[in-house]
Design an enzyme around this catalytic site. Structure first.
Site, PDB file in Angstrom:
ATOM      1  N   LYS A 119      25.814  34.442  45.708  1.00  8.90           N
ATOM      2  CA  LYS A 119      26.227  35.714  45.089  1.00  8.90           C
ATOM      3  C   LYS A 119      25.373  36.033  43.864  1.00  8.90           C
ATOM      4  O   LYS A 119      25.631  37.004  43.159  1.00  8.90           O
ATOM      5  CB  LYS A 119      27.700  35.645  44.694  1.00  8.90           C
ATOM      6  CG  LYS A 119      28.639  35.537  45.906  1.00  8.90           C
ATOM      7  CD  LYS A 119      30.077  35.553  45.480  1.00  8.90           C
ATOM      8  CE  LYS A 119      31.005  34.970  46.504  1.00  8.90           C
ATOM      9  NZ  LYS A 119      31.420  35.916  47.551  1.00  8.90           N
ATOM     10  N   CYS A 137      39.721  38.286  51.644  1.00  6.80           N
ATOM     11  CA  CYS A 137      40.278  36.954  51.322  1.00  6.80           C
ATOM     12  C   CYS A 137      41.251  37.039  50.154  1.00  6.80           C
ATOM     13  O   CYS A 137      41.284  36.152  49.288  1.00  6.80           O
ATOM     14  CB  CYS A 137      39.169  35.933  51.029  1.00  6.80           C
ATOM     15  SG  CYS A 137      38.096  35.649  52.419  1.00  6.80           S
ATOM     16  N   ASP A 167      37.151  30.206  38.366  1.00 10.65           N
ATOM     17  CA  ASP A 167      36.397  30.630  39.545  1.00 10.65           C
ATOM     18  C   ASP A 167      35.426  31.714  39.085  1.00 10.65           C
ATOM     19  O   ASP A 167      35.820  32.852  38.832  1.00 10.65           O
ATOM     20  CB  ASP A 167      37.383  31.167  40.594  1.00 10.65           C
ATOM     21  CG  ASP A 167      36.672  31.774  41.801  1.00 10.65           C
ATOM     22  OD1 ASP A 167      35.438  31.929  41.751  1.00 10.65           O
ATOM     23  OD2 ASP A 167      37.369  32.119  42.771  1.00 10.65           O
ATOM     24  N   HIS A 193      41.276  34.650  45.063  1.00 11.62           N
ATOM     25  CA  HIS A 193      40.643  34.564  46.379  1.00 11.62           C
ATOM     26  C   HIS A 193      41.299  33.397  47.130  1.00 11.62           C
ATOM     27  O   HIS A 193      41.723  32.422  46.495  1.00 11.62           O
ATOM     28  CB  HIS A 193      39.151  34.283  46.152  1.00 11.62           C
ATOM     29  CG  HIS A 193      38.293  34.345  47.373  1.00 11.62           C
ATOM     30  ND1 HIS A 193      38.197  33.305  48.265  1.00 11.62           N
ATOM     31  CD2 HIS A 193      37.469  35.312  47.830  1.00 11.62           C
ATOM     32  CE1 HIS A 193      37.344  33.630  49.222  1.00 11.62           C
ATOM     33  NE2 HIS A 193      36.891  34.846  48.991  1.00 11.62           N
ATOM     34  N   GLN A 212      32.355  35.609  41.053  1.00 11.43           N
ATOM     35  CA  GLN A 212      31.977  37.016  40.884  1.00 11.43           C
ATOM     36  C   GLN A 212      31.400  37.326  39.508  1.00 11.43           C
ATOM     37  O   GLN A 212      31.031  38.471  39.246  1.00 11.43           O
ATOM     38  CB  GLN A 212      33.192  37.935  41.138  1.00 11.43           C
ATOM     39  CG  GLN A 212      33.697  37.927  42.559  1.00 11.43           C
ATOM     40  CD  GLN A 212      32.687  38.498  43.558  1.00 11.43           C
ATOM     41  OE1 GLN A 212      31.744  39.209  43.202  1.00 11.43           O
ATOM     42  NE2 GLN A 212      32.870  38.179  44.819  1.00 11.43           N
TER      43      GLN A 212
HETATM   44  N1  PMP Z   1      36.141  33.233  44.684  1.00  9.60           N
HETATM   45  C1  PMP Z   1      35.824  34.520  44.599  1.00  9.60           C
HETATM   46  C2  PMP Z   1      36.363  35.349  43.483  1.00  9.60           C
HETATM   47  C3  PMP Z   1      34.996  35.082  45.584  1.00  9.60           C
HETATM   48  O1  PMP Z   1      34.684  36.376  45.521  1.00  9.60           O
HETATM   49  C4  PMP Z   1      34.493  34.271  46.615  1.00  9.60           C
HETATM   50  C5  PMP Z   1      33.601  34.839  47.701  1.00  9.60           C
HETATM   51  N2  PMP Z   1      34.022  36.034  48.237  1.00  9.60           N
HETATM   52  C6  PMP Z   1      34.854  32.929  46.633  1.00  9.60           C
HETATM   53  C7  PMP Z   1      35.677  32.440  45.655  1.00  9.60           C
HETATM   54  C8  PMP Z   1      34.382  31.994  47.707  1.00  9.60           C
HETATM   55  O2  PMP Z   1      33.012  31.812  47.624  1.00  9.60           O
HETATM   56  P1  PMP Z   1      32.232  31.016  48.778  1.00  9.60           P
HETATM   57  O3  PMP Z   1      32.641  31.643  50.062  1.00  9.60           O
HETATM   58  O4  PMP Z   1      30.800  31.240  48.430  1.00  9.60           O
HETATM   59  O5  PMP Z   1      32.648  29.594  48.680  1.00  9.60           O
END
Ligand code: PMP
Length: 412
Positions: free
Chosen positions: A232, A370, A206, A129, A209
């Site tokens: 999430k 993203c 990370d 991401h 998910q």
């Molecule tokens: N890493 C992953 C794998 C994600 O799916 C996301 C959110 N789509 C993020 C990081 C970023 O999370 P946040 O916007 O809550 O900081």
């Protein structure tokens, strides 16, 4: 009735816990398949947040009055709840942040700024991401470090056979996602951490998910840092966590300066608290942290192993149904995957397809998620993505497949 036959959980009844699922969108019952972007919130979490504001609201750590003590106690208890949830050895290993993005920026800027030098390598993967890519690009640009990437195979899994040539002694940190937000791929975290450790590299996972979707224990995974977002996993937005082992966090200098993180301040200089408070400058998201603990209680009441089984069941059920939709191509692994399915339909741009679905009350996400480098890797401008969670049902998937069939006729 489409229950998972082997589960002790009544998944349909559980939907009653989520008031928003009663919404109608464009005249249809809402089908919320955008949980990878943010999950919906159960009443148990909404009630705790409301109760906090109605009965406990005060600033933490500073006040000598009863409400401040109450808020502080609840906030710090929430930290312990998070520590227990992820198997951390101590609540001091839990830093509250705004979310995954802020947690990773903290590591890149504060840890990376202190320990990385020009020429050092930061190892990432092609499926990260942007929030686990851009912070490292910024750091690398600033200090002259290099970025290196584990490639992704056509089936959406990591090319792990390349790891031994990528994971050299120059690698100082290997930062990678647990579950891909676009492909649903589940990476072998413990194995990756162990391999990184064998060359002396630190690891950052990370877990955005995975955290609310499967059992997860930081000590079993053997990671140095782990980042996730509350929103999430049924908690409010604006709160998240950075986990770091005590010794590791102790070695990291402060990054944001301000109130709460100091022991003493003169006009010229300051001394700083120990972790985790060293990293929590200013008034934190108190209600968010308390809501996060309530979300943990809620998820543990169901069981993360059960939730994972449910996700996997829904993903394989959806893949079967989607296989019959003409011209629809699914990205990512065909099995061993989480409840995230990205797809493209020949004739329709992902934005158009997602807008079409919305006309029927189906909330998909359309775009690059993203993950621009990953989209480029697969030669697509973006995808439509359906992502499931504990309140999603097979019956909703049947309705999604019907809507996709309609889209085939509409866009042909
Ligand atoms: N890493 C992953 C794998 C994600 O799916 C996301 C959110 N789509 C993020 C990081 C970023 O999370 P946040 O916007 O809550 O900081």
């Amino acid at each position: 009735m489409h229950k998972v036959a082997t589960s002790r959980v009544d998944w349909s009844a559980l939907r009653e816990d989520f008031p928003i699922l009663q919404e109608r969108v464009n005249g249809h019952p809402l089908i919320y398949f955008d949980s990878a972007a943010t999950s919906q919130k159960p009443r148990a979490v909404l009630d705790v947040v409301r109760n906090y504001y109605e009965h406990e609201n005060a600033n933490v750590h500073r006040g000598l009055h009863a409400l401040s003590a109450r808020a502080t106690e609840h906030y710090e208890k929430s930290r312990q709840r998070v520590a227990d949830f992820i198997g951390a050895a101590s609540a001091d290993e839990i830093v509250f942040t705004r979310g995954t993005t802020e947690s990773i920026n903290l590591v890149a800027q504060a840890w990376g700024g202190k320990f990385l030098r020009a020429g050092d390598v930061i190892l990432l993967t092609e499926m990260e991401h942007h929030s686990n890519l851009v912070p490292w690009q910024l750091l690398a640009g600033r200090i002259g470090a290099r970025l290196r990437f584990v490639p992704v195979r056509d089936d959406g899994t990591l090319e792990l056979e390349k790891l031994s040539s990528l994971l050299t002694a120059e690698v100082k940190i290997f930062a990678f996602t647990h579950v891909s937000n676009s492909l649903g791929t589940i990476n072998p975290v413990a194995e990756l951490c162990q391999k990184a450790r064998s060359v002396g590299a630190m690891t950052l996972v990370d877990a955005a998910q995975s955290i609310g979707h499967m059992p997860l224990n930081v000590q079993e995974l053997g990671c140095d840092f782990l980042a996730f977002s509350g929103h999430k996993m049924c908690a409010p937005t604006g709160v998240g966590v950075l986990y770091g082992g005590l010794d590791v966090l102790d070695s990291v200098p402060p990054w944001h300066g301000g109130g709460e993180m100091i022991t003493s301040v003169t006009l010229e200089k300051s001394t700083f608290k120990k972790p985790p408070h060293r990293f929590e400058a200013g008034t934190p998201n108190i209600a968010g942290a308390i809501g996060l603990a309530a979300a943990i209680d809620y998820l543990e009441g169901i069981g993360r192993a059960e939730i994972f089984k449910h996700d996997v069941d829904l993903a394989s059920y959806a893949l079967q149904g989607m296989a019959d939709v003409t011209g629809l191509h699914v990205l990512g692994p065909s099995r061993d995957r989480g409840g995230v399915i990205s797809f493209v339909m020949g004739a329709a741009h992902p934005h158009d397809l997602t807008t079409f679905a919305d006309q029927y009350g189906l909330a998909l996400r359309g775009g690059h998620h993203c993950n621009q480098p990953l989209m480029r890797r697969f030669g697509v401008p973006g995808t439509s993505r359906a992502s499931f969670y504990l309140y999603s049902t097979r019956e909703e998937i049947d309705r999604m497949v019907d809507i996709l069939d309609k889209a085939v006729r509409f866009f042909k």
